[in-house]
Design a protein around this motif. Structure first.
Motif, PDB file in Angstrom:
ATOM      1  N   UNK A 116      20.068 -16.740 -16.019  1.00 49.33           N
ATOM      2  CA  UNK A 116      20.203 -16.673 -14.571  1.00 49.33           C
ATOM      3  C   UNK A 116      19.187 -15.730 -13.953  1.00 49.33           C
ATOM      4  N   UNK A 117      18.279 -15.182 -14.768  1.00 43.01           N
ATOM      5  CA  UNK A 117      17.319 -14.214 -14.262  1.00 43.01           C
ATOM      6  C   UNK A 117      15.995 -14.909 -13.998  1.00 43.01           C
ATOM      7  N   UNK A 118      15.472 -14.790 -12.781  1.00 40.03           N
ATOM      8  CA  UNK A 118      14.198 -15.394 -12.416  1.00 40.03           C
ATOM      9  C   UNK A 118      13.106 -14.357 -12.615  1.00 40.03           C
ATOM     10  N   UNK A 119      12.099 -14.698 -13.427  1.00 38.06           N
ATOM     11  CA  UNK A 119      10.976 -13.798 -13.672  1.00 38.06           C
ATOM     12  C   UNK A 119       9.719 -14.496 -13.192  1.00 38.06           C
ATOM     13  N   UNK A 120       8.942 -13.823 -12.368  1.00 38.65           N
ATOM     14  CA  UNK A 120       7.719 -14.418 -11.836  1.00 38.65           C
ATOM     15  C   UNK A 120       6.522 -13.569 -12.229  1.00 38.65           C
ATOM     16  N   UNK A 121       5.485 -14.206 -12.736  1.00 34.25           N
ATOM     17  CA  UNK A 121       4.238 -13.511 -12.991  1.00 34.25           C
ATOM     18  C   UNK A 121       3.595 -13.157 -11.662  1.00 34.25           C
ATOM     19  N   UNK A 122       2.884 -12.040 -11.630  1.00 33.03           N
ATOM     20  CA  UNK A 122       2.251 -11.590 -10.397  1.00 33.03           C
ATOM     21  C   UNK A 122       1.046 -12.455 -10.066  1.00 33.03           C
ATOM     22  N   UNK A 123       0.914 -12.798  -8.791  1.00 30.17           N
ATOM     23  CA  UNK A 123      -0.291 -13.456  -8.321  1.00 30.17           C
ATOM     24  C   UNK A 123      -1.374 -12.402  -8.108  1.00 30.17           C
ATOM     25  N   UNK A 124      -2.627 -12.820  -8.230  1.00 32.40           N
ATOM     26  CA  UNK A 124      -3.715 -11.888  -7.969  1.00 32.40           C
ATOM     27  C   UNK A 124      -3.686 -11.472  -6.506  1.00 32.40           C
ATOM     28  N   UNK A 125      -3.789 -10.159  -6.264  1.00 30.41           N
ATOM     29  CA  UNK A 125      -3.761  -9.680  -4.888  1.00 30.41           C
ATOM     30  C   UNK A 125      -4.994 -10.110  -4.120  1.00 30.41           C
ATOM     31  N   UNK A 126      -6.070 -10.429  -4.841  1.00 28.24           N
ATOM     32  CA  UNK A 126      -7.336 -10.723  -4.178  1.00 28.24           C
ATOM     33  C   UNK A 126      -8.051 -11.867  -4.883  1.00 28.24           C
ATOM     34  N   UNK A 127      -8.483 -12.852  -4.109  1.00 25.04           N
ATOM     35  CA  UNK A 127      -9.333 -13.918  -4.617  1.00 25.04           C
ATOM     36  C   UNK A 127     -10.418 -14.181  -3.594  1.00 25.04           C
ATOM     37  N   UNK A 128     -11.568 -14.639  -4.070  1.00 25.60           N
ATOM     38  CA  UNK A 128     -12.704 -14.912  -3.196  1.00 25.60           C
ATOM     39  C   UNK A 128     -13.078 -16.377  -3.326  1.00 25.60           C
ATOM     40  N   UNK A 129     -13.024 -17.105  -2.200  1.00 21.37           N
ATOM     41  CA  UNK A 129     -13.428 -18.500  -2.167  1.00 21.37           C
ATOM     42  C   UNK A 129     -14.766 -18.628  -1.458  1.00 21.37           C
ATOM     43  N   UNK A 130     -15.249 -19.853  -1.324  1.00 21.71           N
ATOM     44  CA  UNK A 130     -16.596 -20.043  -0.788  1.00 21.71           C
ATOM     45  C   UNK A 130     -16.702 -19.617   0.665  1.00 21.71           C
ATOM     46  N   UNK A 131     -15.604 -19.679   1.437  1.00 22.15           N
ATOM     47  CA  UNK A 131     -15.711 -19.334   2.855  1.00 22.15           C
ATOM     48  C   UNK A 131     -14.706 -18.287   3.305  1.00 22.15           C
ATOM     49  N   UNK A 132     -13.981 -17.670   2.364  1.00 25.89           N
ATOM     50  CA  UNK A 132     -13.003 -16.668   2.787  1.00 25.89           C
ATOM     51  C   UNK A 132     -12.568 -15.805   1.605  1.00 25.89           C
ATOM     52  N   UNK A 133     -12.013 -14.649   1.958  1.00 24.54           N
ATOM     53  CA  UNK A 133     -11.384 -13.759   0.985  1.00 24.54           C
ATOM     54  C   UNK A 133      -9.887 -13.764   1.252  1.00 24.54           C
ATOM     55  N   UNK A 134      -9.113 -13.910   0.201  1.00 21.22           N
ATOM     56  CA  UNK A 134      -7.673 -14.092   0.335  1.00 21.22           C
ATOM     57  C   UNK A 134      -6.956 -12.916  -0.309  1.00 21.22           C
ATOM     58  N   UNK A 135      -6.032 -12.310   0.454  1.00 20.55           N
ATOM     59  CA  UNK A 135      -5.251 -11.176  -0.031  1.00 20.55           C
ATOM     60  C   UNK A 135      -3.770 -11.560  -0.004  1.00 20.55           C
ATOM     61  N   UNK A 136      -3.177 -11.637  -1.189  1.00 19.87           N
ATOM     62  CA  UNK A 136      -1.751 -11.947  -1.305  1.00 19.87           C
ATOM     63  C   UNK A 136      -0.954 -10.681  -0.996  1.00 19.87           C
ATOM     64  N   UNK A 137      -0.088 -10.749   0.016  1.00 12.58           N
ATOM     65  CA  UNK A 137       0.624  -9.552   0.472  1.00 12.58           C
ATOM     66  C   UNK A 137       2.132  -9.701   0.400  1.00 12.58           C
ATOM     67  N   UNK A 138       2.629 -10.874  -0.039  1.00 11.63           N
ATOM     68  CA  UNK A 138       4.077 -11.101   0.012  1.00 11.63           C
ATOM     69  C   UNK A 138       4.836 -10.233  -0.973  1.00 11.63           C
ATOM     70  N   UNK A 139       4.150  -9.689  -1.998  1.00 11.14           N
ATOM     71  CA  UNK A 139       4.820  -8.836  -2.972  1.00 11.14           C
ATOM     72  C   UNK A 139       4.551  -7.352  -2.738  1.00 11.14           C
ATOM     73  N   UNK A 140       3.886  -7.023  -1.641  1.00 11.38           N
ATOM     74  CA  UNK A 140       3.561  -5.620  -1.388  1.00 11.38           C
ATOM     75  C   UNK A 140       4.831  -4.799  -1.148  1.00 11.38           C
ATOM     76  N   UNK A 141       4.952  -3.679  -1.838  1.00 17.95           N
ATOM     77  CA  UNK A 141       6.145  -2.828  -1.726  1.00 17.95           C
ATOM     78  C   UNK A 141       6.054  -1.934  -0.497  1.00 17.95           C
TER      79      UNK A 141
END
Length: 810
Positions: A116-141
């Motif tokens: 019953x325990x859900x374990x999620x691997x962390x997404x990279x906080x930062x990725x760089x694509x061809x036209x933008x930089x993406x910052x994942x913030x939904x897990x920020x404490x």
């Protein structure tokens, strides 16, 4: 089955061609459900030199064929949103055995269910694509219990001052989008509205510093896209959040979503109430041949605000290839402000000889709503896509304020009542079409119309001390009307050849604007047509190494507040007025970046150059005879900006956490000799940020974030946001169904703002601070159980701001 040509390079120097007829085939399935995974990204790596020699995207039923591969030992690297990266077994391609069949490849999902325990691997906080930089913030404490403003101040290259003004790479001329769309809710007072978006509703922040032709040309610094969370799981799911902070700060929210075969609907509501104090201290030294005195201002205030916001919407799947989406959102805000300032006049020996005190009370109410309708159609067996979208936004703001000035030894000198009513509307209609000719070439085009209307009414009354009544004062009464229409169209072509990606486009925008100020009897009209070319080249010599060069031309239109010539006397010592003769800024930018990825370390380094003509900035004039300063907007001649940015992310061993370090610096050169002879400046500015997360136990994490900003210099002064750091802890509860977070912002209570301003006969210094050290406890409970569907993942890739654009959409 989708087929890709690897386009092997012919040998140099003549001679017989090398073998390039190999192919690899296979099928990609979900490791848990066994279902095919469509649109997964595939890269073929030659293990001899780790170069990428081919690749593509999985097609229908997860099948793929990659042709024209050279001889050698090959390995596939497979990526897709929501899954771990998969490295296939090594295969040998030879002229005798040109084909390798990998069979079914099982792509492991990021989420795993253990009991019953859900374990999620962390997404990279930062990725760089061809036209933008993406910052994942939904897990920020440290963002827990905060707002969009709190999230943005932790994004590299983005600065947020204590008033909520946002700047990117040193300029406040940045476009803010919400879910890829301009929102009227960020029009008239975007600082206040961003305070209404809870951090818990934000999934990621996308920063576009060199936008392509498909983006609006508006914004010198670029574009910041706030991507909110949307339900993607089947069935009924939701969450409830509540939080409390020190000194009367409260927040709560509920988020609901249900996804069925034909309909996906969502609804959310958020509440926020807080008290927040502020203080300021300023000192001005005035010196002329006849005058030498000091002027000190010392004040503080209290803001008490209540926010309500909500949104409902849904996606109707008319067919597997056609989707109709509707969204309705609204917000309410009420804010009471109290402010008092004591002005003291001192002689050259700093002995006080006079003074004035000023008090103000104000009530501000704001309500707004927006609606959007989107239509999307794709074709079977093709990546062609046609979209239509329309949106309408309306925002009303009213403010009632009372000001009173008192001399130290005399009765009230002046008492004033100000009433303002502001309406801001926006209408946007857009059509886009994307046509891939094959898996390596794509043509895109679109048309867009944007209408913005602004209506501001200011009424002011002064107290008649003899009669005891307030009488309207026409000098301080105004109505300002502003209409802006922008007609735009663009074409953009993308191509992939071997290790190169190319993207080039051009955008045309015709601007038609009118403005009218009744108090000054001023009417102005402006029409102009502008072209905005852009282009990007990306080179990937081998896996984990990437070089990118980009160019764009943009503009920044002066906003309605900067154009309005109405004189604002709300602070009788420091008055403000607009300038209806402002010209738009035109900006040319060049970006070059390098990215290197190791197993646990990612480095992104970039440098940029930006030239701006007709730079719009605030300009302060000081009257030594009256002691009154006037702030307006002016066009400086030009500015040149050269900058460097570094982002370094390290994954701790055994996935115990990660560390992300960012550093930015730029050299700013401004030429304002068109206003005053010799008025120029040249200065260096920089900032550093550190974010570190560590898993103390499998269900317990700690996070530390901090930042430092150096002063930012202009020809007539400087500005600096003072440093600080935050700390937080997160505990997963109820078998992963709940989260408790405790965080403390500005631990040392050091954040604030310091500014200077000077001229030939005066210099001015000020320091401002607002309540920034806040301890917040937040609890979130999640309910429902579902599985993200393939069709929803496919739909996400076609949404504005969604999906992975790392392969230029091919």
């Amino acid at each position: 089955m989708t087929t890709f040509d690897a386009l092997a390079q012919p040998p140099a120097g003549g001679g017989p061609p090398k073998f390039a007829a190999g192919e690899i085939i296979g099928i990609i399935h979900d490791s848990l459900s066994g279902n095919p995974v469509e649109y997964a990204t595939i890269a073929v790596i030659n293990l001899k030199d780790t170069s990428v020699v081919g690749g593509g995207v999985a097609g229908k039923n997860g099948e793929f064929v990659i042709k024209n591969l050279p001889a050698g030992k090959m390995q596939l690297r497979i990526n897709f949103f929501g899954y771990k990266t998969l490295l296939s077994k090594v295969v040998q391609i030879t002229p005798q055995q040109p084909q390798a069949d990998l069979g079914i490849l099982l792509l492991p999902a990021l989420s795993k269910q253990l009991g019953d325990v859900v374990i999620e691997d962390d997404k990279a906080e930062y990725t760089s694509n061809i036209d933008k930089k993406v910052y994942e913030v939904d897990k920020s404490i440290t963002n827990a219990g905060g707002t969009a403003t709190d999230v943005l101040q932790n994004i590299p290259s983005v600065n947020v001052d204590m008033d909520g003004n946002i700047s990117l790479r040193g300029t406040e001329n940045v476009t803010i989008l919400i879910d890829g769309k301009p929102s009227g809710l960020t029009g008239s007072d975007r600082q206040a509205v961003l305070q209404q978006i809870p951090a818990s509703m934000i999934e990621r922040i996308e920063v576009v510093t060199n936008p392509s032709a498909k983006y609006d040309a508006q914004g010198m610094g670029g574009i910041i896209n706030i991507v909110t969370k949307k339900g993607t799981e089947k069935g009924f799911n939701g969450s409830v959040t509540a939080g409390v902070g020190t000194n009367n700060k409260y927040n709560a929210g509920v988020n609901l979503n249900h996804r069925g075969p034909k309909l996906n609907w969502y609804a959310n509501y958020n509440f926020r109430a807080e008290d927040r104090w502020s203080e300021k201290l300023g000192k001005q030294h005035t010196y002329t041949a006849d005058t030498n005195y000091y002027f000190i201002s010392d004040g503080g205030g209290l803001n008490q605000s209540i926010f309500h916001s909500g949104k409902i919407g849904g996606d109707l799947y008319l067919s597997p290839y056609t989707t109709l989406s509707l969204g309705l959102g609204g917000n309410l805000r009420g804010e009471d402000k109290q402010d008092s300032t004591i002005y003291s006049y001192l002689d050259s020996l700093e002995h006080q000889y006079g003074g004035l005190s000023r008090y103000s009370l104000s009530r501000e109410d704001q309500q707004g709503y927006d609606a959007n309708l989107d239509f999307r159609h794709t074709w079977p067996g093709s990546k062609k896509m046609f979209t239509l979208s329309g949106s309408y936004s309306n925002n009303d703001r009213t403010e009632k304020a009372k000001y009173a000035n008192y001399a130290f030894v005399e009765p009230a000198l002046a008492a004033q009542l100000n009433n303002s009513i502001i309406n801001n509307k926006a209408i946007v209609a857009q059509a886009d079409y994307s046509h891939p000719f094959n898996d390596s070439m794509k043509l895109e085009g679109g048309l867009k119309y944007t209408l913005r209307q602004y209506d501001s009414q200011q009424n002011s009354s002064l107290l008649d001390f003899i009669v005891g009544t307030y009488n309207n004062d026409p000098r301080f009464t105004d109505r300002f009307l502003y209409d802006e229409s922008v007609y735009a169209g663009y074409l953009q072509y993308g191509m992939h050849i071997r290790k190169f990606d190319f993207q080039a486009g051009v955008r045309a925008e015709y601007t038609d604007l009118t403005g009218k100020s009744e108090s000054t009897s001023t009417t102005f009209v402006s029409e102009y047509l502008s072209l905005f070319p852009s282009g990007t080249v990306r080179f990937t010599p081998k896996y984990g190494v990437e070089f990118q060069l980009g160019y764009s031309r943009r503009l920044n239109r002066p906003d309605n507040r900067s154009l309005n010539p109405y004189i604002d006397y709300s602070d009788s010592i420091n008055i403000r007025t607009g300038n209806p003769y402002l010209r738009p800024e035109f900006i040319q930018s060049i970006d070059f970046s390098f990215t290197k990825t190791w197993e646990a370390l990612t480095l992104n380094a970039s440098t940029y150059y930006r030239h701006t003509d007709n730079l719009i900035t605030h300009y302060r004039r000081f009257d030594v005879n009256t002691g009154i300063g006037t702030v307006t907007s002016q066009n400086f001649g030009s500015s040149d900006n050269i900058g460097l940015e570094f982002v370094l992310r390290y994954q701790l061993p055994k996935r115990k956490g990660n560390i992300m370090f960012t550093a930015t610096g730029f050299r700013n050169m401004i030429d304002a000799s068109n206003l005053e002879a010799g008025l120029q400046s040249e200065a260096l500015n920089g900032s550093v940020r550190l974010s570190a997360t560590y898993k103390v136990m499998p269900m317990t994490s700690l996070q530390l974030t901090g930042m430092y900003n150096s002063p930012f210099y202009q020809p007539v002064g400087s500005f600096q946001m003072l440093p600080g750091f935050d700390i937080g802890v997160r505990q997963e509860l109820l078998k992963g169904r709940a989260t408790a977070t405790l965080n403390l912002t500005d631990v040392m209570d050091t954040r604030g703002m310091r500014m200077t301003n000077f001229s030939d006969n005066y210099d001015f210094q000020m320091r401002r601070k607002r309540e920034t050290r806040v301890l917040t406890f937040t609890f979130t409970w999640r309910f429902g159980k579902g599985e993200e569907s393939k069709s929803q993942k496919r739909n996400q890739q076609t949404q504005p701001g969604g999906g992975d654009d790392s392969q230029m959409g091919f």
